[in-house]
Design a protein around this motif. Structure first.
Motif, short mmCIF file in Angstrom:
data_model
loop_
_atom_site.label_atom_id
_atom_site.label_comp_id
_atom_site.label_asym_id
_atom_site.label_seq_id
_atom_site.Cartn_x
_atom_site.Cartn_y
_atom_site.Cartn_z
N SER A 276 0.87 -1.17 0.00
CA SER A 276 0.00 0.00 0.00
C SER A 276 0.91 1.23 0.00
CB SER A 276 -0.90 -0.02 1.24
OG SER A 276 -1.69 1.14 1.32
N TYR A 277 0.69 2.16 -0.93
CA TYR A 277 1.66 3.21 -1.19
C TYR A 277 1.01 4.59 -1.14
CZ TYR A 277 3.77 -1.02 -3.03
OH TYR A 277 4.25 -2.30 -3.16
N PRO A 278 1.70 5.60 -0.57
CA PRO A 278 1.17 6.96 -0.55
C PRO A 278 0.90 7.46 -1.97
CG PRO A 278 3.08 6.77 0.89
CD PRO A 278 3.00 5.50 0.09
N CYS A 279 -0.21 8.19 -2.14
CA CYS A 279 -0.65 8.60 -3.48
C CYS A 279 -0.07 9.95 -3.91
CB CYS A 279 -2.18 8.66 -3.53
SG CYS A 279 -2.89 9.95 -2.49
N GLY A 280 0.72 10.60 -3.05
CA GLY A 280 1.33 11.86 -3.44
C GLY A 280 0.47 13.08 -3.19
N GLY A 281 -0.64 12.91 -2.49
CA GLY A 281 -1.54 14.03 -2.20
C GLY A 281 -2.70 13.55 -1.36
N GLN A 282 -3.82 14.23 -1.52
CA GLN A 282 -5.02 13.87 -0.76
C GLN A 282 -6.20 13.63 -1.69
OE1 GLN A 282 -5.10 17.45 1.71
NE2 GLN A 282 -4.63 16.18 3.49
N ASN A 300 -5.28 13.57 -7.42
CA ASN A 300 -5.56 13.80 -6.00
C ASN A 300 -6.48 15.01 -5.88
OD1 ASN A 300 -3.83 11.72 -4.78
ND2 ASN A 300 -2.14 12.92 -5.63
N GLN A 301 -7.78 14.74 -5.78
CA GLN A 301 -8.78 15.79 -5.87
C GLN A 301 -8.67 16.81 -4.73
OE1 GLN A 301 -12.79 14.32 -5.94
NE2 GLN A 301 -13.71 16.35 -6.07
N GLN A 302 -8.53 16.35 -3.50
CA GLN A 302 -8.56 17.27 -2.37
C GLN A 302 -7.33 18.18 -2.32
OE1 GLN A 302 -9.73 14.00 0.56
NE2 GLN A 302 -10.69 15.80 1.51
N SER A 303 -6.17 17.65 -2.64
CA SER A 303 -4.97 18.48 -2.63
C SER A 303 -4.78 19.22 -3.95
CB SER A 303 -3.73 17.63 -2.32
OG SER A 303 -3.61 16.57 -3.24
N GLY A 304 -5.56 18.86 -4.99
CA GLY A 304 -5.46 19.54 -6.27
C GLY A 304 -4.13 19.30 -6.96
N THR A 305 -3.68 18.04 -6.94
CA THR A 305 -2.40 17.70 -7.55
C THR A 305 -2.51 16.46 -8.41
OG1 THR A 305 -1.82 16.46 -5.55
CG2 THR A 305 -1.00 18.72 -5.72
N VAL A 306 -1.69 16.40 -9.46
CA VAL A 306 -1.54 15.21 -10.28
C VAL A 306 -0.12 14.69 -10.03
CG1 VAL A 306 -1.50 14.25 -12.61
CG2 VAL A 306 -3.12 16.06 -12.03
N SER A 307 -0.01 13.44 -9.58
CA SER A 307 1.28 12.86 -9.26
C SER A 307 1.55 11.66 -10.16
CB SER A 307 1.33 12.42 -7.79
OG SER A 307 1.11 13.51 -6.92
N PHE A 327 -3.31 21.11 -10.12
CA PHE A 327 -4.55 21.24 -10.90
C PHE A 327 -5.69 21.21 -9.88
CE2 PHE A 327 -6.91 19.51 -14.91
CZ PHE A 327 -7.62 20.70 -14.97
N PRO A 328 -6.12 22.36 -9.39
CA PRO A 328 -7.14 22.41 -8.34
C PRO A 328 -8.39 21.62 -8.69
CG PRO A 328 -6.19 24.58 -8.67
CD PRO A 328 -5.66 23.71 -9.78
N SER A 329 -8.89 20.86 -7.71
CA SER A 329 -10.12 20.06 -7.84
C SER A 329 -10.05 19.04 -8.97
CB SER A 329 -11.34 20.98 -8.04
OG SER A 329 -11.49 21.86 -6.96
N VAL A 330 -8.87 18.50 -9.24
CA VAL A 330 -8.70 17.52 -10.32
C VAL A 330 -9.58 16.31 -10.07
CG1 VAL A 330 -6.69 16.46 -9.20
CG2 VAL A 330 -6.99 16.26 -11.68
N SER A 331 -10.23 15.83 -11.13
CA SER A 331 -11.21 14.75 -10.99
C SER A 331 -10.82 13.46 -11.71
CB SER A 331 -12.57 15.22 -11.53
OG SER A 331 -12.46 15.67 -12.87
N CYS A 332 -10.03 13.55 -12.76
CA CYS A 332 -9.76 12.37 -13.58
C CYS A 332 -8.43 12.53 -14.31
CB CYS A 332 -10.88 12.17 -14.59
SG CYS A 332 -10.75 10.66 -15.60
N VAL A 333 -7.71 11.41 -14.48
CA VAL A 333 -6.51 11.37 -15.32
C VAL A 333 -6.60 10.17 -16.24
CG1 VAL A 333 -4.91 12.64 -13.84
CG2 VAL A 333 -5.26 10.21 -13.44
N LYS A 334 -6.22 10.37 -17.50
CA LYS A 334 -6.19 9.30 -18.48
C LYS A 334 -5.00 9.51 -19.41
CE LYS A 334 -10.05 7.11 -17.43
NZ LYS A 334 -10.06 5.70 -16.99
#
Length: 338
Positions: A276-282, A300-307, A327-334
């Protein structure tokens, strides 16, 4: 090698540039363009020529279509509300509506709505299951059936796909129920097509089902916890992905803010936890594996980061983060081509 990563973010219920193209070179992740405007784009679906998405709004709904190369896009208003997921099955796109408890089918070439289904009922959790909440849909491996997860009703529904894109309940098994209050969210099939893996959001579990393709029915085969000891109250599971060779399965947990990795055993029927690994944000709402499966990107939606993290091909483990972008309030990455 240069990678392209598409990302979306909530825009505060007003039009904005909530869809971005990012580029990653193995060391740096940077913005390289945007699409829109759009209102609360919550989910993206990149294909060979176009980037599709959905708007998550409480009043009204729309499916988005942008040329990958840039230029003017299209917005197709559709029935429903609170769209949060989009999948292709044949010539149609199917959007899941969390707020509306609905599923909407759109013929992509014409923009015609081919079906609209609305579930009824409620679940065991009065705070989160006061009504139907359709969260995602995935076709069967042969594309003849569409499975639909309803978080609010604790059911995984199955529909037969008609030639015109319409959907009818599958007579042999119209739905399977998970445990009361588990809340099914996202799921996928093993590359072999013989197993289905379902993440339940509310109790942070991973359910395994054997899939019999001839009759298109599921049989429960096992359950695995996604939580660590001392899991904080209110933690919620979110996304799930599997490697192309079917050896490693990943799921995200918000609140704990971790990515969990399992090794897939017994040709798909059993799992063994790798780590289990830290996701780099919240708030890791969404994540995705790069086309070559060397990297894993997290929204990471809550921290507004893409890691972005490297993946060990032999063990499946995540390494330390190699790149991050705000990226504030980020919702999806593809990833492109994933």
């Amino acid at each position: 090698m240069k990678y392209v990563l598409y990302s979306s973010a909530y825009t505060g219920n007003r039009p904005g540039h909530g869809v971005k193209r990012m580029e990653f070179d193995g060391n740096t992740l940077k913005e390289a363009g945007n699409y829109g405007p759009a209102v609360n784009p919550s989910y993206l679906l990149p294909e060979q020529e176009f980037l599709y998405g959905v708007e998550e709004t409480g009043d009204g709904a729309a499916i988005l279509k942008y040329p990958l190369a840039g230029g003017e896009g299209k917005r197709y208003p559709v029935p429903g509300a609170g769209l949060c997921h989009l999948v292709r099955c044949g010539n149609c796109l199917y959007a899941s509506g969390y707020t509306g408890g609905c599923l909407t089918g759109l013929r992509e070439e014409t923009g015609e709505t081919v079906c609209f289904l609305k579930h009824e009922g409620r679940g065991a959790n009065p705070a989160r299951q006061e009504a139907p909440h359709v969260h995602s849909a995935t076709p069967s491996p042969d594309g003849r059936h569409l499975f639909v997860a309803d978080l609010g009703l604790d059911r995984l529904y199955q529909y037969d796909v008609q030639e015109d894109g319409g959907l009818t309940g599958h007579a042999a098994q119209p739905w399977v129920a998970v445990g009361p209050g588990q809340g099914p969210r996202h799921f996928l099939f093993h590359p072999s097509g013989s197993w289905l893996y379902l993440v339940t959001e509310l109790d942070r579990s991973l359910l395994v089902y054997q899939y019999e393709a001839a009759a298109s029915v599921l049989s429960f085969a096992g359950e695995y916890s996604l939580s660590e000891e001392g899991c904080p109250p209110g933690a919620l599971a979110a996304d799930i992905h599997i490697t192309g060779n079917g050896r490693y399965l990943y799921a995200s947990v918000r609140g704990e803010d971790r990515i969990v990795c399992f090794r897939v055993l017994a040709e798909g029927g059993r799992l063994s936890k790798v780590g289990s690994y830290p996701c780099g944000g919240q708030g890791p709402r969404s994540f995705d594996l790069s086309p070559d499966e060397k990297y894993l990107a997290v929204a990471n939606q809550q921290s507004g980061t893409v890691s972005v993290f490297p993946l060990d091909a032999l063990s499946g483990a995540l390494g330390a983060s190699v790149a991050q972008a705000d990226f504030p309030s980020v919702s999806c990455v593809k990833w492109q081509g994933a």
